[in-house]
Motif scaffolding. Structure first.
Motif, short mmCIF file in Angstrom:
data_model
loop_
_atom_site.label_atom_id
_atom_site.label_comp_id
_atom_site.label_asym_id
_atom_site.label_seq_id
_atom_site.Cartn_x
_atom_site.Cartn_y
_atom_site.Cartn_z
N VAL A 12 -32.33 -12.87 43.85
CA VAL A 12 -31.25 -13.04 44.84
C VAL A 12 -29.78 -13.06 43.91
O VAL A 12 -30.04 -14.02 43.29
CB VAL A 12 -31.63 -14.34 45.59
CG1 VAL A 12 -30.37 -14.74 46.69
CG2 VAL A 12 -32.90 -14.39 46.42
N THR A 55 -28.15 -16.19 42.77
CA THR A 55 -28.93 -17.36 42.82
C THR A 55 -29.91 -17.52 41.86
O THR A 55 -30.28 -18.45 41.02
CB THR A 55 -29.76 -17.36 44.12
OG1 THR A 55 -28.62 -17.26 45.29
CG2 THR A 55 -30.53 -18.54 44.43
N GLU A 95 -31.69 -21.45 52.27
CA GLU A 95 -30.23 -21.07 51.78
C GLU A 95 -30.26 -20.05 50.69
O GLU A 95 -29.08 -19.41 50.62
CB GLU A 95 -29.59 -22.00 51.75
CG GLU A 95 -29.05 -23.12 52.67
CD GLU A 95 -28.18 -24.12 52.60
OE1 GLU A 95 -27.71 -24.34 51.57
OE2 GLU A 95 -28.03 -24.91 53.61
N THR A 96 -31.35 -20.08 50.12
CA THR A 96 -31.46 -19.19 48.79
C THR A 96 -32.19 -17.94 48.90
O THR A 96 -32.43 -17.37 47.71
CB THR A 96 -31.76 -20.14 47.61
OG1 THR A 96 -33.15 -20.84 47.98
CG2 THR A 96 -30.75 -21.20 47.51
N TRP A 144 -28.93 -14.57 51.69
CA TRP A 144 -27.95 -14.03 51.09
C TRP A 144 -26.97 -12.60 51.49
O TRP A 144 -25.85 -12.47 51.72
CB TRP A 144 -28.40 -13.69 49.68
CG TRP A 144 -27.35 -12.72 48.76
CD1 TRP A 144 -26.24 -13.14 48.14
CD2 TRP A 144 -27.38 -11.47 48.76
NE1 TRP A 144 -25.64 -12.17 47.50
CE2 TRP A 144 -26.34 -10.95 48.00
CE3 TRP A 144 -28.19 -10.15 49.35
CZ2 TRP A 144 -25.85 -9.69 47.87
CZ3 TRP A 144 -27.93 -9.10 48.88
CH2 TRP A 144 -26.77 -8.71 48.25
N ARG A 172 -25.19 -13.92 54.79
CA ARG A 172 -23.81 -14.27 54.29
C ARG A 172 -22.76 -13.09 53.92
O ARG A 172 -21.71 -13.05 54.00
CB ARG A 172 -24.05 -15.41 53.25
CG ARG A 172 -24.56 -16.77 53.73
CD ARG A 172 -24.46 -17.87 52.77
NE ARG A 172 -24.97 -17.64 51.66
CZ ARG A 172 -26.38 -17.80 51.19
NH1 ARG A 172 -27.05 -18.29 52.16
NH2 ARG A 172 -26.74 -17.49 49.92
N SER A 173 -23.50 -12.18 53.14
CA SER A 173 -22.69 -11.01 52.62
C SER A 173 -22.19 -10.08 53.67
O SER A 173 -20.93 -9.60 53.52
CB SER A 173 -23.69 -10.38 51.58
OG SER A 173 -23.95 -10.93 50.59
N THR A 216 -25.25 -21.05 56.69
CA THR A 216 -25.51 -20.50 55.54
C THR A 216 -26.68 -19.62 55.60
O THR A 216 -26.97 -18.83 54.72
CB THR A 216 -25.88 -21.54 54.41
OG1 THR A 216 -26.95 -22.69 55.14
CG2 THR A 216 -24.58 -22.40 54.08
N TRP A 217 -27.49 -19.66 56.83
CA TRP A 217 -28.72 -18.94 57.03
C TRP A 217 -28.82 -18.84 58.65
O TRP A 217 -28.21 -19.40 59.25
CB TRP A 217 -29.79 -19.34 56.43
CG TRP A 217 -30.34 -20.53 56.85
CD1 TRP A 217 -29.95 -21.91 56.46
CD2 TRP A 217 -31.34 -20.85 57.73
NE1 TRP A 217 -30.32 -22.88 57.09
CE2 TRP A 217 -31.39 -22.42 57.86
CE3 TRP A 217 -32.26 -20.17 58.41
CZ2 TRP A 217 -32.37 -22.89 58.81
CZ3 TRP A 217 -32.97 -20.88 59.57
CH2 TRP A 217 -33.14 -22.19 59.76
#
Length: 384
Positions: free
Chosen positions: A170, A173, A181-182, A187, A190-191, A204-205
């Motif tokens: 990730v 991360t 969230e990870t 990811w 969020r991107s 965050t997710w």
């Protein structure tokens, strides 16, 4: 509504499918409308992360049904390539409407009072949005890909998603992981969407994130494959049911075995979740088909069928109504309040918090049942 014909003949429309769809949507209304989100019986809540509650079955069951419906509705069109372009255009139009309805649910009612702020914080992923994507992509694949290759594609989608989630590092991360969230999907969301346009409870997710659409499409393909088999005219009904039960059981077992390495998780829509829920859905449909369409025990089906034929309509309206009740203010002897709070106070004052919340949800299901029953009797079917 035409029901099953003679044994071994494919029905034009399955009453059992309408029943299954209606039961699924009614369950969706039930779990989405507790009186108090802070007081809910455990089976009516989603699993915290890994695992699967009865509530976690509702959405994959619906996507599975979408796949079965595609096989029945587009079967004749698949055999005539000349109609593919027109059919794909209609599917795209329907998908865009579904996606738009999902965005409207997200924006309502703030879009009318704070249009700029609501658009700036609009959640882009969502339930109807995922249904739209799965429906359109599954429809195109059904029309353009042979059933043999669809089976291979189903396996490929599950394998690719498993590999992405468990082996791809990730960015920013570290190693691949399945944390809320990870993980890679969080990811990516969020991107692409930024935190401003993700699920408001986390930012965050998102449980309907972009990467999770890959295995969600596999759920749709699972339904297509089951529907295509159920349509076959050269297989007796008893054989169909036996094979579907066997297939469903096998999928559940495989899902539970895969769960040991790639946990069953609704929010991530893991590959094990696809197999587990798809297997259960196959067995439920097989049982419903045997009881309702083959043996004609169908007197109990109407309450669910009326939900099934207007599924998207009632889902959308049931999401709008509580918002409307919450913004209408009235004066009472105890001061100003909103209609929702006033109505719910009758439940809260007579029952324990968790029972009041449940009874409100049940009342919501029954309220919409009365409306849908009237619509069904008047032959009012709103197709999206």
């Amino acid at each position: 509504m035409k029901q099953s014909q003679t044994a071994g003949m494919a029905p034009i429309r399955l009453l059992s499918l309408d029943f299954f769809r209606g039961a699924t949507v009614a369950a969706m209304i039930l779990v989405n409308n507790p009186g108090d989100w802070g007081h809910i019986y455990a089976p009516l809540e989603h699993s915290e992360w890994h695992g699967c509650t009865p509530t976690d079955l509702v959405f994959p069951f619906f996507l599975f049904i979408v796949g079965v419906s595609i096989a029945f509705a587009m079967g004749s069109k698949k055999e005539n390539p000349a109609t593919h372009g027109k059919t794909i255009f209609k599917a795209l139009k329907r998908a865009l409407i579904l996606f738009g309805l999902g965005l409207f649910l997200t924006l309502f009612p703030e879009v009318f009072t704070k249009p700029v702020e609501s658009l700036q914080g609009m959640r882009i992923p969502g339930v109807l949005q995922r249904i739209a994507l799965v429906f359109f992509i599954s429809a195109v694949l059904f029309l353009k890909v042979s059933l043999k290759n669809l089976r291979m594609l189903f396996v490929l989608l599950l394998a690719v998603y498993w590999a992405l989630m468990t082996f791809v590092p990730v960015p920013g991360t570290g190693p691949a992981n399945l944390g809320k969230e990870t993980n890679l999907g969080a990811w990516l969301d969020r991107s692409i969407f930024t935190e401003a346009h993700l699920w408001s409870s986390s930012k965050t997710w998102d449980p309907e994130g972009l990467l999770g659409t890959i295995p969600a499409i596999a759920t749709g393909l699972f339904g297509i494959l089951v529907g295509a088999y159920l349509k076959r005219k050269d297989v007796p009904d008893a054989v169909k049911v036996s094979w579907l039960f066997s297939t469903g059981c096998a999928a559940v077992v495989l899902g539970l075995l895969w769960d040991l390495q790639f946990p069953i998780n609704k929010a991530l829509w893991t590959s094990s979740f696809v197999l587990y829920t798809g297997g259960l859905a196959t067995m439920v449909l097989a049982m419903s088909y045997w009881i309702i369409d083959v043996n004609k025990y169908n007197r109990f089906t109407k309450p669910f069928v009326v939900y099934g034929v207007n599924a998207i309509t009632v889902y959308f309206l049931s999401g709008i109504l509580p918002q409307i009740l919450s913004i209408i203010r009235i004066n009472t002897v105890n001061g100003e309040t909103n209609v929702y709070s006033l109505l719910y106070s009758g439940y809260a004052s007579n029952f324990s918090p968790v029972n009041a919340s449940l009874l409100w949800a049940v009342s919501t299901v029954l309220f919409w049942l009365v409306i849908l029953w009237f619509m069904y009797n008047k032959k009012i079917i709103i197709k999206v």
